[in-house]
Design an enzyme around this catalytic site. Sequence first.
Site, PDB file in Angstrom:
ATOM      1  N   ALA A   1       0.824  -1.214   0.000  1.00 27.91           N
ATOM      2  CA  ALA A   1       0.000   0.000   0.000  1.00 27.91           C
ATOM      3  C   ALA A   1       0.855   1.260   0.000  1.00 27.91           C
ATOM      4  O   ALA A   1       0.568   2.221  -0.733  1.00 27.91           O
ATOM      5  CB  ALA A   1      -0.931  -0.004   1.209  1.00 27.91           C
TER       6      ALA A   1
ATOM      7  N   ASP B   1      -7.710  -1.515   6.098  1.00 25.72           N
ATOM      8  CA  ASP B   1      -7.400  -1.937   7.467  1.00 25.72           C
ATOM      9  C   ASP B   1      -6.036  -2.597   7.506  1.00 25.72           C
ATOM     10  O   ASP B   1      -5.545  -3.109   6.499  1.00 25.72           O
ATOM     11  CB  ASP B   1      -8.458  -2.918   7.979  1.00 25.72           C
ATOM     12  CG  ASP B   1      -8.361  -4.277   7.292  1.00 25.72           C
ATOM     13  OD1 ASP B   1      -7.942  -5.267   7.936  1.00 25.72           O
ATOM     14  OD2 ASP B   1      -8.692  -4.354   6.087  1.00 25.72           O
TER      15      ASP B   1
ATOM     16  N   GLY C   1      -4.761  -6.579   1.437  1.00 29.41           N
ATOM     17  CA  GLY C   1      -5.342  -5.635   2.392  1.00 29.41           C
ATOM     18  C   GLY C   1      -4.613  -4.310   2.390  1.00 29.41           C
ATOM     19  O   GLY C   1      -3.996  -3.920   1.401  1.00 29.41           O
ATOM     20  N   GLU C   2      -4.701  -3.594   3.514  1.00 24.89           N
ATOM     21  CA  GLU C   2      -4.006  -2.317   3.700  1.00 24.89           C
ATOM     22  C   GLU C   2      -4.436  -1.257   2.685  1.00 24.89           C
ATOM     23  O   GLU C   2      -3.728  -0.281   2.455  1.00 24.89           O
ATOM     24  CB  GLU C   2      -2.482  -2.504   3.610  1.00 24.89           C
ATOM     25  CG  GLU C   2      -1.928  -3.514   4.577  1.00 24.89           C
ATOM     26  CD  GLU C   2      -0.464  -3.841   4.294  1.00 24.89           C
ATOM     27  OE1 GLU C   2       0.171  -3.115   3.501  1.00 24.89           O
ATOM     28  OE2 GLU C   2       0.041  -4.819   4.856  1.00 24.89           O
ATOM     29  N   GLY C   3      -5.582  -1.442   2.046  1.00 24.35           N
ATOM     30  CA  GLY C   3      -6.042  -0.464   1.069  1.00 24.35           C
ATOM     31  C   GLY C   3      -5.395  -0.581  -0.295  1.00 24.35           C
ATOM     32  O   GLY C   3      -5.672   0.231  -1.183  1.00 24.35           O
TER      33      GLY C   3
END
Length: 375
Positions: free
Chosen positions: A101, A179, A322-324
């Site tokens: 990210a 998240d 994840g992590e955007g």
Amino acid sequence: MSSLNLDDFSDLIERPDGGVRRDAEARRERQIVPPGSLGRLDDLGEWLAAAQSAVPVRPVERPRVVLFAGDHGVASLGVSARPAGSADQLVRAVLEGASPASILARRLNVPVRVVDMALDCEPDALPESVVRHRVRRGSGRIDVEDALTLEEAEAAFRAGVAVADEEADAGTDLVVLGDVSVGGTTAAAVLIAALCGTDASVVTGRGGLAIDDLAWMRKCAAVRDALRRARPVLGDQLQLLAAVGGADLAAMTGFLLQSAARKTPVILDGVVSAACALVGQRIAFRAPDWWLAGQNSGEPAQAKALDRMALEPLLNHGVTVGEGAGALLALPLVQAAAALAAELPEKPEELEAGEGPEAAEESSPEPENPEALAE
């Protein structure tokens, strides 16, 4: 008893301006490229115009990645490929610019903000700007106990609201929401199963870092047990987040609702942000009109949640990290849609009215006596 009145959000949140959207559609009809020929980019440009109440649409110039972080006690059951209580390591990678990210955000020139809500580490291990909203150290094991007390859930929700206000006040014009958690997909699956009325096996996925079959069975059992605890509190969304959510999920729900109230568009990332959005929809049914689904992460629970909210993912590249990160990949599409909607020239007026050169030729009167002219 909580002093937070979630019903207020139903009154605070309005739909994006329908009149402005119609104006954007009319402008699109006048542009030189045929309407519909840009596919979803046409829809995105019109959606963004309505969200901004502006025609032509303004460029997205101040986007921000906002990541809520937390550890989940259910991870101790071996439902994740990552060690329980290790989300702080993921946060450090983001802060050091070494995560997917943060690399994408750097390439796209988008700042990243991390908000620690319940990491299982000492608060002084991370910068003050990251930990100042923390509610507790880790969340409870949702298969056998509440993730949070009701007071902690309210504090986390209010923290999310405060972060949304900070972003809106700072001029952020679009948020990419994600998240950073270990065990978060399990809590998300429980919330989605509870709100959609489905069984554990239907919503249990493999997580961001894929788990093997044995771990999947443990995860499915944890979702099943937590689901039994969720059903009695389905009518109270704050109680639901306290029982089977977590501090990061409660904060993301508050953030999403307040962003909608402040008219800040949000791109959702994966199953965790989708679960929080679904809780938000239950609180304020107009709120999803302010959100975009950035990507299909492949998690079955995410597909359930997005279908319930009538949100169609922009991308389907199988990004599960994840992590955007997946939602960040969709950001250039939104920016491209805004640029095309604003900068494509309109057709000249005579062409719109059918008075171009060809029309003029067709409408020229025939000479009354062609033979006389020939002489």
